[in-house]
Design a protein around this motif. Sequence first.
Motif, PDB file in Angstrom:
ATOM      1  N   ILE A  49       0.862  -1.194   0.000  1.00 24.47           N
ATOM      2  CA  ILE A  49       0.000   0.000   0.000  1.00 24.47           C
ATOM      3  C   ILE A  49       0.895   1.240   0.000  1.00 24.47           C
ATOM      4  CG2 ILE A  49      -1.724   1.278   1.344  1.00 24.47           C
ATOM      5  CD1 ILE A  49      -2.616  -1.425   2.524  1.00 24.47           C
ATOM      6  N   PRO A  50       0.543   2.256  -0.781  1.00 25.39           N
ATOM      7  CA  PRO A  50       1.349   3.489  -0.802  1.00 25.39           C
ATOM      8  C   PRO A  50       1.458   4.125   0.586  1.00 25.39           C
ATOM      9  CG  PRO A  50      -0.285   3.508  -2.563  1.00 25.39           C
ATOM     10  CD  PRO A  50      -0.592   2.319  -1.697  1.00 25.39           C
ATOM     11  N   THR A  51       2.573   4.776   0.816  1.00 29.83           N
ATOM     12  CA  THR A  51       2.826   5.432   2.098  1.00 29.83           C
ATOM     13  C   THR A  51       1.827   6.554   2.353  1.00 29.83           C
ATOM     14  OG1 THR A  51       5.172   4.953   1.924  1.00 29.83           O
ATOM     15  CG2 THR A  51       4.556   6.699   3.430  1.00 29.83           C
ATOM     16  N   VAL A  52       1.574   7.371   1.345  1.00 26.13           N
ATOM     17  CA  VAL A  52       0.723   8.553   1.508  1.00 26.13           C
ATOM     18  C   VAL A  52      -0.735   8.172   1.280  1.00 26.13           C
ATOM     19  CG1 VAL A  52       0.217  10.869   0.634  1.00 26.13           C
ATOM     20  CG2 VAL A  52       2.582  10.083   0.786  1.00 26.13           C
ATOM     21  N   ASP A  53      -1.586   8.580   2.223  1.00 29.28           N
ATOM     22  CA  ASP A  53      -3.032   8.388   2.124  1.00 29.28           C
ATOM     23  C   ASP A  53      -3.676   9.730   2.445  1.00 29.28           C
ATOM     24  OD1 ASP A  53      -5.726   7.776   2.407  1.00 29.28           O
ATOM     25  OD2 ASP A  53      -5.370   5.929   3.544  1.00 29.28           O
ATOM     26  N   GLU A  54      -3.890  10.513   1.391  1.00 31.46           N
ATOM     27  CA  GLU A  54      -4.390  11.878   1.587  1.00 31.46           C
ATOM     28  C   GLU A  54      -5.772  11.907   2.229  1.00 31.46           C
ATOM     29  OE1 GLU A  54      -4.010  14.017  -2.078  1.00 31.46           O
ATOM     30  OE2 GLU A  54      -1.829  13.784  -2.100  1.00 31.46           O
ATOM     31  N   GLU A  55      -6.620  10.922   1.921  1.00 29.20           N
ATOM     32  CA  GLU A  55      -7.948  10.883   2.540  1.00 29.20           C
ATOM     33  C   GLU A  55      -7.841  10.663   4.047  1.00 29.20           C
ATOM     34  OE1 GLU A  55     -10.497   8.089   0.574  1.00 29.20           O
ATOM     35  OE2 GLU A  55     -10.244   9.053  -1.376  1.00 29.20           O
ATOM     36  N   GLN A  56      -6.950   9.762   4.448  1.00 31.01           N
ATOM     37  CA  GLN A  56      -6.753   9.523   5.881  1.00 31.01           C
ATOM     38  C   GLN A  56      -6.170  10.754   6.554  1.00 31.01           C
ATOM     39  OE1 GLN A  56      -7.825   7.370   7.923  1.00 31.01           O
ATOM     40  NE2 GLN A  56      -6.605   7.873   9.710  1.00 31.01           N
ATOM     41  N   GLU A  57      -5.218  11.398   5.905  1.00 32.51           N
ATOM     42  CA  GLU A  57      -4.642  12.622   6.474  1.00 32.51           C
ATOM     43  C   GLU A  57      -5.717  13.680   6.666  1.00 32.51           C
ATOM     44  OE1 GLU A  57      -1.200  13.992   4.305  1.00 32.51           O
ATOM     45  OE2 GLU A  57      -0.420  11.952   4.168  1.00 32.51           O
ATOM     46  N   ALA A  58      -6.624  13.805   5.687  1.00 34.92           N
ATOM     47  CA  ALA A  58      -7.713  14.781   5.797  1.00 34.92           C
ATOM     48  C   ALA A  58      -8.623  14.434   6.975  1.00 34.92           C
ATOM     49  CB  ALA A  58      -8.510  14.837   4.490  1.00 34.92           C
ATOM     50  N   ARG A  59      -8.888  13.138   7.172  1.00 32.83           N
ATOM     51  CA  ARG A  59      -9.716  12.724   8.313  1.00 32.83           C
ATOM     52  C   ARG A  59      -9.034  13.057   9.641  1.00 32.83           C
ATOM     53  NH1 ARG A  59     -10.913   8.397   4.722  1.00 32.83           N
ATOM     54  NH2 ARG A  59      -9.279   7.088   5.607  1.00 32.83           N
ATOM     55  N   VAL A  60      -7.724  12.825   9.702  1.00 27.93           N
ATOM     56  CA  VAL A  60      -6.972  13.137  10.924  1.00 27.93           C
ATOM     57  C   VAL A  60      -7.042  14.632  11.210  1.00 27.93           C
ATOM     58  CG1 VAL A  60      -4.656  13.203  11.959  1.00 27.93           C
ATOM     59  CG2 VAL A  60      -5.430  11.145  10.762  1.00 27.93           C
ATOM     60  N   MET A  61      -6.856  15.448  10.177  1.00 32.49           N
ATOM     61  CA  MET A  61      -6.883  16.897  10.365  1.00 32.49           C
ATOM     62  C   MET A  61      -8.278  17.379  10.772  1.00 32.49           C
ATOM     63  SD  MET A  61      -3.793  17.656  10.045  1.00 32.49           S
ATOM     64  CE  MET A  61      -3.880  19.424  10.068  1.00 32.49           C
ATOM     65  N   GLU A  62      -9.300  16.798  10.171  1.00 30.02           N
ATOM     66  CA  GLU A  62     -10.675  17.166  10.529  1.00 30.02           C
ATOM     67  C   GLU A  62     -10.945  16.808  11.990  1.00 30.02           C
ATOM     68  OE1 GLU A  62     -15.080  15.646   9.295  1.00 30.02           O
ATOM     69  OE2 GLU A  62     -13.658  15.996   7.650  1.00 30.02           O
ATOM     70  N   ARG A  63     -10.523  15.617  12.382  1.00 27.00           N
ATOM     71  CA  ARG A  63     -10.704  15.174  13.767  1.00 27.00           C
ATOM     72  C   ARG A  63      -9.925  16.078  14.728  1.00 27.00           C
ATOM     73  NH1 ARG A  63      -9.382   9.957  13.053  1.00 27.00           N
ATOM     74  NH2 ARG A  63      -7.203  10.291  13.606  1.00 27.00           N
ATOM     75  N   ALA A  64      -8.725  16.466  14.343  1.00 26.60           N
ATOM     76  CA  ALA A  64      -7.918  17.363  15.182  1.00 26.60           C
ATOM     77  C   ALA A  64      -8.635  18.694  15.370  1.00 26.60           C
ATOM     78  CB  ALA A  64      -6.542  17.579  14.557  1.00 26.60           C
ATOM     79  N   GLY A  65      -9.217  19.208  14.302  1.00 28.95           N
ATOM     80  CA  GLY A  65      -9.957  20.467  14.392  1.00 28.95           C
ATOM     81  C   GLY A  65     -11.169  20.348  15.305  1.00 28.95           C
ATOM     82  N   ARG A  66     -11.898  19.237  15.174  1.00 23.28           N
ATOM     83  CA  ARG A  66     -13.073  19.027  16.044  1.00 23.28           C
ATOM     84  C   ARG A  66     -12.653  18.926  17.505  1.00 23.28           C
ATOM     85  NH1 ARG A  66     -14.566  15.115  12.293  1.00 23.28           N
ATOM     86  NH2 ARG A  66     -14.089  13.483  13.823  1.00 23.28           N
ATOM     87  N   ASN A  67     -11.576  18.188  17.765  1.00 20.88           N
ATOM     88  CA  ASN A  67     -11.101  18.057  19.143  1.00 20.88           C
ATOM     89  C   ASN A  67     -10.629  19.391  19.701  1.00 20.88           C
ATOM     90  OD1 ASN A  67     -11.654  15.328  19.646  1.00 20.88           O
ATOM     91  ND2 ASN A  67      -9.801  14.688  18.599  1.00 20.88           N
ATOM     92  N   ALA A  68      -9.993  20.198  18.867  1.00 22.60           N
ATOM     93  CA  ALA A  68      -9.555  21.521  19.310  1.00 22.60           C
ATOM     94  C   ALA A  68     -10.766  22.350  19.744  1.00 22.60           C
ATOM     95  CB  ALA A  68      -8.793  22.235  18.184  1.00 22.60           C
TER      96      ALA A  68
END
Length: 97
Positions: A49-68
């Motif tokens: 599987i490729p190292t970069v998963d932009e969709e997962q990164e976007a989910r992590v960032m969205e979750r980080a924003g919600r938690n903030a």
Amino acid sequence: MTDDTASEEMSLDDLREEIETIDRELVELIAQRTYVADSIAQVKRERGIPTVDEEQEARVMERAGRNAERFDVDSNLVKAVFRLLIELNKVEQRESR
């Protein structure tokens, strides 16, 4: 030194000690996150599987924003920390391939 100054000083020391404890806990959590990210990298390698998963990164960032928002912390600051964590994990994943 007056009694008020002594109690303020003690309170400041207590607060600094609390910050030190929190800092240690943050480092421990970063270490745990890094370990799990390394495990993910290993699974990705095994499965091709490729190292970069932009969709997962976007989910992590969205979750980080919600938690903030949930904890009333500056969203830009939290997202910047997570961007750095993600980039460091990606560098480690690339280097271990």
